[in-house]
Design a protein around this motif. Structure first.
Motif, PDB file in Angstrom:
ATOM      1  N   ARG A  75      29.716 -18.932 -60.754  1.00  0.00           N
ATOM      2  CA  ARG A  75      30.947 -18.875 -61.555  1.00  0.00           C
ATOM      3  C   ARG A  75      32.024 -18.012 -60.901  1.00  0.00           C
ATOM      4  NH1 ARG A  75      30.468 -17.782 -67.479  1.00  0.00           N
ATOM      5  NH2 ARG A  75      32.424 -18.895 -67.430  1.00  0.00           N
ATOM      6  N   GLY A  76      31.683 -17.384 -59.751  1.00  0.00           N
ATOM      7  CA  GLY A  76      32.697 -16.668 -58.984  1.00  0.00           C
ATOM      8  C   GLY A  76      32.695 -15.159 -59.134  1.00  0.00           C
ATOM      9  N   LEU A 119      24.899 -16.857 -48.732  1.00  0.00           N
ATOM     10  CA  LEU A 119      25.700 -15.932 -49.542  1.00  0.00           C
ATOM     11  C   LEU A 119      26.548 -14.991 -48.699  1.00  0.00           C
ATOM     12  CD1 LEU A 119      23.128 -15.018 -52.311  1.00  0.00           C
ATOM     13  CD2 LEU A 119      25.279 -16.249 -52.643  1.00  0.00           C
ATOM     14  N   LEU A 120      26.144 -14.738 -47.464  1.00  0.00           N
ATOM     15  CA  LEU A 120      26.862 -13.784 -46.619  1.00  0.00           C
ATOM     16  C   LEU A 120      27.812 -14.434 -45.610  1.00  0.00           C
ATOM     17  CD1 LEU A 120      24.047 -11.162 -45.948  1.00  0.00           C
ATOM     18  CD2 LEU A 120      25.930 -11.050 -47.603  1.00  0.00           C
ATOM     19  N   ARG A 121      27.896 -15.755 -45.616  1.00  0.00           N
ATOM     20  CA  ARG A 121      28.808 -16.434 -44.685  1.00  0.00           C
ATOM     21  C   ARG A 121      30.254 -16.031 -44.960  1.00  0.00           C
ATOM     22  NH1 ARG A 121      27.536 -22.636 -44.023  1.00  0.00           N
ATOM     23  NH2 ARG A 121      29.747 -22.486 -44.344  1.00  0.00           N
ATOM     24  N   SER A 122      31.077 -16.037 -43.931  1.00  0.00           N
ATOM     25  CA  SER A 122      32.466 -15.607 -44.065  1.00  0.00           C
ATOM     26  C   SER A 122      33.262 -16.517 -45.001  1.00  0.00           C
ATOM     27  CB  SER A 122      33.143 -15.516 -42.704  1.00  0.00           C
ATOM     28  OG  SER A 122      33.131 -16.781 -42.070  1.00  0.00           O
ATOM     29  N   ASP A 123      33.009 -17.826 -44.972  1.00  0.00           N
ATOM     30  CA  ASP A 123      33.747 -18.715 -45.863  1.00  0.00           C
ATOM     31  C   ASP A 123      33.352 -18.495 -47.327  1.00  0.00           C
ATOM     32  OD1 ASP A 123      31.246 -19.790 -45.129  1.00  0.00           O
ATOM     33  OD2 ASP A 123      31.857 -21.812 -45.694  1.00  0.00           O
ATOM     34  N   THR A 125      32.387 -15.513 -48.514  1.00  0.00           N
ATOM     35  CA  THR A 125      33.065 -14.255 -48.844  1.00  0.00           C
ATOM     36  C   THR A 125      34.527 -14.515 -49.162  1.00  0.00           C
ATOM     37  OG1 THR A 125      31.550 -13.035 -47.411  1.00  0.00           O
ATOM     38  CG2 THR A 125      33.607 -11.942 -47.999  1.00  0.00           C
ATOM     39  N   ALA A 126      35.174 -15.370 -48.384  1.00  0.00           N
ATOM     40  CA  ALA A 126      36.580 -15.713 -48.635  1.00  0.00           C
ATOM     41  C   ALA A 126      36.729 -16.406 -49.986  1.00  0.00           C
ATOM     42  CB  ALA A 126      37.114 -16.602 -47.517  1.00  0.00           C
ATOM     43  N   GLY A 131      38.727 -15.477 -55.705  1.00  0.00           N
ATOM     44  CA  GLY A 131      38.470 -15.501 -57.146  1.00  0.00           C
ATOM     45  C   GLY A 131      37.517 -16.577 -57.579  1.00  0.00           C
ATOM     46  N   GLY A 132      36.832 -17.212 -56.657  1.00  0.00           N
ATOM     47  CA  GLY A 132      35.833 -18.220 -57.014  1.00  0.00           C
ATOM     48  C   GLY A 132      36.429 -19.535 -57.382  1.00  0.00           C
TER      49      GLY A 132
END
Length: 134
Positions: A75-76, A119-123, A125-126, A131-132
């Motif tokens: 959900r972000g 979960l830790l990939r840069s995209d 994280t972006a 804001g999800g």
């Protein structure tokens, strides 16, 4: 990955506990028949059953927490993503040790590591920084 793994692991643990509760004597008789040199390390059948129930409760609660964190991360909610990374990272350490006892657990370890990596990939994280979901 988290949702599927949580359901599978919880279901398997609940099934083991159910078998232990319903047919404990038959289970131990079969283990003794197939592996006569099986060492219960001085534990009684009742102690092993109790340990199984406690482990099941712990694993099911852990899986439920991971499931909820995955929903919240989906959900972000950025904090849920970090909590899920910590949760799966800790589970990964446990699975790493357990894989030496049962090599089949490498499948769960791979799913765990894939979850952490995703979960830790840069995209990703972006996506959380923006804001999800919109």
């Amino acid at each position: 990955i988290v949702w599927a793994s949580s359901v599978i692991v919880s279901g398997f643990m609940l099934l083991i506990s159910l078998v232990m509760a319903v047919a404990r004597d038959q289970l131990f008789d079969e283990v003794e028949r197939q592996q006569p040199d099986f060492d219960m390390q001085g534990l009684s059948q009742a102690e092993l059953a109790t340990g199984t129930y406690v482990a099941t409760a712990f694993v099911v609660l852990w899986c439920a927490a991971a499931f909820v964190l995955a929903v919240l991360a989906f959900r972000g909610l950025s904090w849920a993503r970090i909590a899920l990374v910590v949760c799966t990272g800790t589970a990964g350490l446990v699975l790493l040790g357990a894989t030496f006892l049962n090599p089949l657990l490498v499948v769960l370890l791979a799913a765990d590591l894939a979850t952490i990596w995703l979960l830790l990939r840069s995209d990703v994280t972006a996506w959380f920084t923006r804001g999800g979901p919109r």
